[in-house]
Motif scaffolding. Structure first.
Motif, PDB file in Angstrom:
ATOM      1  N   ALA A  70      -2.571  -0.771   3.999  1.00 49.13           N
ATOM      2  CA  ALA A  70      -3.154  -0.162   4.863  1.00 49.13           C
ATOM      3  C   ALA A  70      -2.988   1.629   4.539  1.00 49.13           C
ATOM      4  O   ALA A  70      -3.942   2.037   5.308  1.00 49.13           O
ATOM      5  N   TYR A  71      -2.435   1.690   3.645  1.00 51.86           N
ATOM      6  CA  TYR A  71      -2.118   3.217   3.302  1.00 51.86           C
ATOM      7  C   TYR A  71      -2.935   3.668   2.143  1.00 51.86           C
ATOM      8  O   TYR A  71      -3.099   4.619   1.665  1.00 51.86           O
ATOM      9  N   GLY A  72      -3.794   2.493   1.451  1.00 45.86           N
ATOM     10  CA  GLY A  72      -4.286   2.991   0.252  1.00 45.86           C
ATOM     11  C   GLY A  72      -3.655   2.640  -1.024  1.00 45.86           C
ATOM     12  O   GLY A  72      -2.548   3.265  -1.271  1.00 45.86           O
ATOM     13  N   GLU A  73      -3.894   1.520  -1.815  1.00 48.26           N
ATOM     14  CA  GLU A  73      -3.353   1.265  -2.969  1.00 48.26           C
ATOM     15  C   GLU A  73      -3.209   2.336  -3.946  1.00 48.26           C
ATOM     16  O   GLU A  73      -4.320   2.925  -4.012  1.00 48.26           O
ATOM     17  N   GLN A  74      -2.123   2.615  -4.647  1.00 46.86           N
ATOM     18  CA  GLN A  74      -2.095   3.419  -5.691  1.00 46.86           C
ATOM     19  C   GLN A  74      -1.940   2.584  -7.068  1.00 46.86           C
ATOM     20  O   GLN A  74      -0.877   1.861  -6.972  1.00 46.86           O
ATOM     21  N   THR A  75      -2.814   2.953  -8.029  1.00 42.29           N
ATOM     22  CA  THR A  75      -2.432   2.034  -9.429  1.00 42.29           C
ATOM     23  C   THR A  75      -1.756   3.140 -10.399  1.00 42.29           C
ATOM     24  O   THR A  75      -2.386   4.022 -10.513  1.00 42.29           O
ATOM     25  N   PHE A  76      -0.974   2.565 -11.134  1.00 43.30           N
ATOM     26  CA  PHE A  76      -0.227   3.353 -12.328  1.00 43.30           C
ATOM     27  C   PHE A  76      -0.199   2.598 -13.606  1.00 43.30           C
ATOM     28  O   PHE A  76      -0.330   1.457 -13.550  1.00 43.30           O
TER      29      PHE A  76
END
Length: 109
Positions: A70-76
């Motif tokens: 819901a918060y926007g996935e972050q990719t690392f």
């Protein structure tokens, strides 16, 4: 100790080069390894291990990449390089080999 500091600096260079390549080609594991090895300087490539790992977070918690967030996935992307350094003498606790590790993590999305 001086050798360990020097090898640590060489390993940092290996990690940066591998990360630069991994950012453009995250699935090319042999290319990532080669990019790091090409900057190994005097480090023995046989004693060098380089890995690249992608992971995702949602609201600060690790999650499976591609899951709904819901918060926007972050990719690392994390690149780790480990060099096994042989010591001049055998220490009772350590033996005669000590791993030296450097790691970089960057957000890709």
């Amino acid at each position: 100790i001086i050798t360990r500091i020097y090898n640590g600096q060489q390993l940092a260079s290996v990690t940066r080069a591998a990360m630069e390549y991994a950012l453009k080609n995250p699935d090319d594991t042999s290319g990532i390894q080669s990019a790091g090895e090409s900057n190994a300087g005097s480090l023995d490539a046989e004693e060098l291990s380089i890995t690249a790992t992608e992971f995702c977070e949602c609201n600060g918690s690790t999650q499976t990449c591609g899951d709904v967030c819901a918060y926007g996935e972050q990719t690392f992307l994390t690149v780790s390089a480990t060099y096994t350094q042989s010591l001049m003498i055998d220490y009772p606790v350590y033996g005669n080999e000590v791993p030296v590790t450097r790691e970089l993590t960057v957000r890709t999305e």
